[in-house]
Scaffold this motif. Structure first.
Motif, PDB file in Angstrom:
ATOM      1  N   ALA A 205      -1.630   0.767  54.144  1.00  0.00           N
ATOM      2  CA  ALA A 205      -1.508   0.783  55.711  1.00  0.00           C
ATOM      3  C   ALA A 205       0.072   0.831  55.892  1.00  0.00           C
ATOM      4  O   ALA A 205       0.454   1.410  56.947  1.00  0.00           O
ATOM      5  N   GLY A 206       0.768   0.226  55.257  1.00  0.00           N
ATOM      6  CA  GLY A 206       2.219   0.100  55.708  1.00  0.00           C
ATOM      7  C   GLY A 206       3.188   0.965  54.887  1.00  0.00           C
ATOM      8  O   GLY A 206       4.477   1.069  55.082  1.00  0.00           O
ATOM      9  N   GLY A 207       2.377   1.958  54.225  1.00  0.00           N
ATOM     10  CA  GLY A 207       3.456   2.752  53.382  1.00  0.00           C
ATOM     11  C   GLY A 207       4.118   2.355  52.225  1.00  0.00           C
ATOM     12  O   GLY A 207       5.295   3.164  51.676  1.00  0.00           O
ATOM     13  N   HIS A 208       3.791   1.378  51.758  1.00  0.00           N
ATOM     14  CA  HIS A 208       4.353   0.783  50.562  1.00  0.00           C
ATOM     15  C   HIS A 208       3.945   1.199  49.276  1.00  0.00           C
ATOM     16  O   HIS A 208       3.182   0.556  48.412  1.00  0.00           O
ATOM     17  N   TRP A 209       3.959   2.564  49.189  1.00  0.00           N
ATOM     18  CA  TRP A 209       3.410   3.212  47.954  1.00  0.00           C
ATOM     19  C   TRP A 209       3.839   2.860  46.811  1.00  0.00           C
ATOM     20  O   TRP A 209       3.271   2.379  45.738  1.00  0.00           O
ATOM     21  N   ARG A 210       5.044   2.699  46.720  1.00  0.00           N
ATOM     22  CA  ARG A 210       5.864   2.296  45.366  1.00  0.00           C
ATOM     23  C   ARG A 210       5.406   0.893  44.754  1.00  0.00           C
ATOM     24  O   ARG A 210       5.081   0.359  43.803  1.00  0.00           O
ATOM     25  N   ALA A 211       5.152  -0.024  45.998  1.00  0.00           N
ATOM     26  CA  ALA A 211       4.775  -1.564  45.597  1.00  0.00           C
ATOM     27  C   ALA A 211       3.295  -1.398  45.238  1.00  0.00           C
ATOM     28  O   ALA A 211       2.842  -2.118  44.041  1.00  0.00           O
ATOM     29  N   ALA A 212       2.307  -0.658  45.868  1.00  0.00           N
ATOM     30  CA  ALA A 212       0.951  -0.534  45.516  1.00  0.00           C
ATOM     31  C   ALA A 212       0.998   0.046  43.899  1.00  0.00           C
ATOM     32  O   ALA A 212       0.114  -0.461  43.177  1.00  0.00           O
ATOM     33  N   LEU A 213       1.614   1.226  43.663  1.00  0.00           N
ATOM     34  CA  LEU A 213       1.785   1.772  42.355  1.00  0.00           C
ATOM     35  C   LEU A 213       2.045   0.713  41.318  1.00  0.00           C
ATOM     36  O   LEU A 213       1.336   0.517  40.213  1.00  0.00           O
ATOM     37  N   ALA A 214       3.334  -0.064  41.432  1.00  0.00           N
ATOM     38  CA  ALA A 214       3.736  -1.074  40.731  1.00  0.00           C
ATOM     39  C   ALA A 214       2.526  -2.313  40.444  1.00  0.00           C
ATOM     40  O   ALA A 214       2.319  -2.779  39.475  1.00  0.00           O
ATOM     41  N   ALA A 215       1.806  -2.692  41.668  1.00  0.00           N
ATOM     42  CA  ALA A 215       0.778  -3.633  41.517  1.00  0.00           C
ATOM     43  C   ALA A 215      -0.325  -3.084  40.472  1.00  0.00           C
ATOM     44  O   ALA A 215      -0.683  -3.579  39.435  1.00  0.00           O
ATOM     45  N   ALA A 216      -0.745  -1.900  40.791  1.00  0.00           N
ATOM     46  CA  ALA A 216      -1.834  -1.172  39.974  1.00  0.00           C
ATOM     47  C   ALA A 216      -1.368  -1.108  38.575  1.00  0.00           C
ATOM     48  O   ALA A 216      -1.950  -1.420  37.574  1.00  0.00           O
ATOM     49  N   ALA A 217      -0.022  -0.651  38.280  1.00  0.00           N
ATOM     50  CA  ALA A 217       0.407  -0.476  36.784  1.00  0.00           C
ATOM     51  C   ALA A 217       0.490  -2.029  36.143  1.00  0.00           C
ATOM     52  O   ALA A 217       0.171  -2.256  34.975  1.00  0.00           O
ATOM     53  N   THR A 218       0.700  -2.915  36.838  1.00  0.00           N
ATOM     54  CA  THR A 218       0.807  -4.314  36.346  1.00  0.00           C
ATOM     55  C   THR A 218      -0.464  -4.940  35.968  1.00  0.00           C
ATOM     56  O   THR A 218      -0.580  -5.287  34.883  1.00  0.00           O
ATOM     57  N   TRP A 296      -0.585  -4.008  60.168  1.00  0.00           N
ATOM     58  CA  TRP A 296       0.681  -3.283  59.162  1.00  0.00           C
ATOM     59  C   TRP A 296       0.878  -1.890  59.232  1.00  0.00           C
ATOM     60  O   TRP A 296       2.096  -1.258  58.860  1.00  0.00           O
ATOM     61  N   ARG A 297      -0.066  -1.072  59.974  1.00  0.00           N
ATOM     62  CA  ARG A 297       0.429   0.163  60.312  1.00  0.00           C
ATOM     63  C   ARG A 297       1.336   0.386  61.548  1.00  0.00           C
ATOM     64  O   ARG A 297       2.026   1.404  61.715  1.00  0.00           O
ATOM     65  N   GLY A 298       1.115  -0.798  62.521  1.00  0.00           N
ATOM     66  CA  GLY A 298       2.025  -0.629  63.639  1.00  0.00           C
ATOM     67  C   GLY A 298       3.388  -1.077  63.441  1.00  0.00           C
ATOM     68  O   GLY A 298       3.808  -1.195  62.362  1.00  0.00           O
ATOM     69  N   GLY A 299       4.094  -1.338  64.637  1.00  0.00           N
ATOM     70  CA  GLY A 299       5.570  -1.918  64.705  1.00  0.00           C
ATOM     71  C   GLY A 299       5.826  -3.218  64.923  1.00  0.00           C
ATOM     72  O   GLY A 299       6.684  -3.592  65.365  1.00  0.00           O
ATOM     73  N   ALA A 300       4.743  -3.968  64.467  1.00  0.00           N
ATOM     74  CA  ALA A 300       4.725  -5.538  64.663  1.00  0.00           C
ATOM     75  C   ALA A 300       5.865  -6.055  63.881  1.00  0.00           C
ATOM     76  O   ALA A 300       6.164  -5.485  62.722  1.00  0.00           O
ATOM     77  N   PRO A 301       6.791  -7.070  64.006  1.00  0.00           N
ATOM     78  CA  PRO A 301       7.799  -7.753  63.452  1.00  0.00           C
ATOM     79  C   PRO A 301       7.093  -7.830  62.151  1.00  0.00           C
ATOM     80  O   PRO A 301       6.129  -8.457  61.897  1.00  0.00           O
ATOM     81  N   TYR A 302       7.935  -7.648  60.873  1.00  0.00           N
ATOM     82  CA  TYR A 302       7.459  -8.121  59.691  1.00  0.00           C
ATOM     83  C   TYR A 302       6.996  -9.451  59.354  1.00  0.00           C
ATOM     84  O   TYR A 302       6.041  -9.626  58.585  1.00  0.00           O
ATOM     85  N   PRO A 303       7.622 -10.570  59.852  1.00  0.00           N
ATOM     86  CA  PRO A 303       7.211 -11.694  59.619  1.00  0.00           C
ATOM     87  C   PRO A 303       5.535 -12.073  59.953  1.00  0.00           C
ATOM     88  O   PRO A 303       4.932 -12.840  59.406  1.00  0.00           O
ATOM     89  N   LEU A 304       5.324 -11.311  61.114  1.00  0.00           N
ATOM     90  CA  LEU A 304       3.882 -11.478  61.670  1.00  0.00           C
ATOM     91  C   LEU A 304       3.023 -10.715  60.470  1.00  0.00           C
ATOM     92  O   LEU A 304       1.881 -11.193  60.352  1.00  0.00           O
ATOM     93  N   LYS A 305       3.258  -9.751  60.149  1.00  0.00           N
ATOM     94  CA  LYS A 305       2.643  -8.864  59.159  1.00  0.00           C
ATOM     95  C   LYS A 305       2.339  -9.664  57.904  1.00  0.00           C
ATOM     96  O   LYS A 305       1.336  -9.873  57.311  1.00  0.00           O
ATOM     97  N   ALA A 306       3.509 -10.494  57.366  1.00  0.00           N
ATOM     98  CA  ALA A 306       3.408 -11.355  56.050  1.00  0.00           C
ATOM     99  C   ALA A 306       2.461 -12.251  56.307  1.00  0.00           C
ATOM    100  O   ALA A 306       1.795 -12.808  55.524  1.00  0.00           O
ATOM    101  N   ALA A 307       2.690 -13.090  57.348  1.00  0.00           N
ATOM    102  CA  ALA A 307       1.930 -14.290  57.750  1.00  0.00           C
ATOM    103  C   ALA A 307       0.492 -13.870  57.557  1.00  0.00           C
ATOM    104  O   ALA A 307      -0.393 -14.665  57.349  1.00  0.00           O
ATOM    105  N   ALA A 308       0.191 -12.863  58.451  1.00  0.00           N
ATOM    106  CA  ALA A 308      -1.063 -12.260  58.622  1.00  0.00           C
ATOM    107  C   ALA A 308      -1.665 -12.083  57.279  1.00  0.00           C
ATOM    108  O   ALA A 308      -3.081 -12.546  57.089  1.00  0.00           O
ATOM    109  N   LEU A 309      -1.071 -11.288  56.349  1.00  0.00           N
ATOM    110  CA  LEU A 309      -1.707 -11.157  55.224  1.00  0.00           C
ATOM    111  C   LEU A 309      -2.007 -12.504  54.236  1.00  0.00           C
ATOM    112  O   LEU A 309      -2.943 -12.731  53.493  1.00  0.00           O
TER     113      LEU A 309
END
Length: 406
Positions: A205-218, A296-309
């Motif tokens: 949702a956040g467009g972090h494709w490199r992180a998602a691919l690295a997680a899957a590879a791990t 995570w798709r929206g423009g919320a501040p990153y700390p709120l996204k991180a805490a929500a996860l």
């Protein structure tokens, strides 16, 4: 805050010192293994060293090994991890038990504190509005992180909550600047696969494709390593063992409903049948996942996204115990740093204080009063995060604070 943290730290430290001082180096004064649940890790590692890596997944063989190590009075502590965690178990089983327990808790506690410092340093690198404060300006953060009641729940059980909190917190700090490394840390969380339900959704949702691919590879590399080391039959043994975990530990509640901090366990604690409990848990998980994706798709501040996860990770699964509430520590740090910089929402300080205290009380309150305090606190904080993100979206953007810290 300082007074309460010091009181919790002192009382918990004295309790742990009493357990160690009255033990024989292997079992405590009640005849339980020191670090209780760590005994299953040590016994599983002993099986691996004996050339029987499939044995930990058989409850009868695992129980027999635990009794052989800790005495016939010991109760059963099940092995509920994927095969690749056997590498860690085998390494620890090469040491004497007390040394292995101390090494495991000491090393993972250091990783947890390092991750918390990384969150604090990350927050300090961002812009601070006039009059705003940062957590890093006050060393109180270290006391609060160390005295967090889940720390002592985790040490008492000899569990791996420090590692989970370090991996999740570290990954969230690194996600924007070093996404591949963040993905590796997220992938390592697969040693507790029930906590991986929301991570792929947030990353995509956040467009972090490199992180998602690295997680899957791990995860793929972990599976390959376990298969090469222990043989392909290890996966059949693991899958067969999940039936015992589901039926006995989760659905029948042999662990104790008061220990499991999930919506499922709360509904079962109130007497609902298993299908109803799964239905309620499923509805909550779907709603939380939908809100998290929107956040995570929206423009919320990153700390709120991180805490929500962090918070959503715990109650999106039916299988989450009070020592797993260590994952709330980075959530509290992200929210505190953000609140000190831009201001707290009404009730947010109280909610954070309640969330910090919750692991101290959640088990006892659920056992005595049948109130799932942990679930209620996590739901309340998650709701506040969503509401605060919505309120922030309605504000006029501040050019001085628009830049995300790296």
């Amino acid at each position: 805050v300082r007074l309460v943290a010091l009181a919790v730290l002192a009382a918990s430290g004295l309790g742990l010192a009493f357990l160690v001082a009255t033990s024989d180096g292997l079992n405590d004064y009640q005849g339980r293994p020191l670090g209780t649940d760590f005994s299953n890790v040590y016994a599983a590692g002993a099986h691996v060293l004996d050339g029987r890596p499939e044995a930990p997944f058989d409850p009868a063989q695992q129980f027999a090994r635990e009794q052989a190590i800790f005495g016939p009075q010991t109760q059963f502590y099940g092995w509920h991890y994927p095969p690749f965690f056997l590498f860690v178990a085998a390494l620890l089983a090469r040491m004497p038990y007390a040394l292995a327990l101390a090494a495991w808790q000491g090393a993972t506690l250091a990783l947890y504190l390092a991750a918390m410092w990384a969150v604090i340093a990350w927050a300090a690198s961002g812009p601070s509005p006039p009059g705003g404060r940062r957590v890093a300006d006050d060393p109180l953060w270290l006391l609060v992180a160390l005295a967090f009641p889940a720390v002592f729940v985790n040490i008492g059980h000899g569990h791996n909550g420090f590692l989970t909190a370090a991996l999740v917190g570290g990954a969230l700090v690194l996600l924007e600047g070093r996404p591949q490394l963040a993905g590796v840390l997220f992938g390592l969380v697969a040693y507790k696969p029930q906590f991986g339900l929301l991570v792929p959704l947030a990353l995509i949702a956040g467009g972090h494709w490199r992180a998602a691919l690295a997680a899957a590879a791990t995860v793929a590399l972990l599976v390959l390593a376990a298969t090469l080391a222990f043989g392909p039959d290890i996966w059949a043994a693991f899958l067969a063992s999940t039936r015992f975990t589901r039926l006995v530990v989760l659905e029948a509640g042999d662990t104790g409903w008061h220990k499991i901090q999930s919506v499922f366990s709360g509904v079962r604690m109130w007497g609902a049948p298993v299908p109803a409990a799964y239905t309620v848990q499923g509805l909550v998980t779907v709603v939380v996942a939908a809100l998290l994706v929107r956040l995570w798709r929206g423009g919320a501040p990153y700390p709120l996204k991180a805490a929500a996860l962090c918070v959503g990770t715990l109650f999106a699964t039916p299988y989450s115990l009070d020592y797993d509430m260590m994952v709330l520590a980075p959530a509290i740090a992200f929210l505190a740093a953000h609140g000190l910089a831009v201001g707290f929402a009404p009730g947010e300080k109280t909610a954070l204080a309640a969330l910090w205290l919750c692991p101290l009380l959640a088990r006892s309150v659920a056992q005595l009063a049948l109130v799932p305090l942990g679930v209620l606190a996590m739901l309340a904080v998650f709701g506040l995060i969503v509401l605060k993100a919505g309120a922030l979206r309605g504000r006029r953007p501040d050019p001085a604070a628009a830049e995300q810290p790296r």
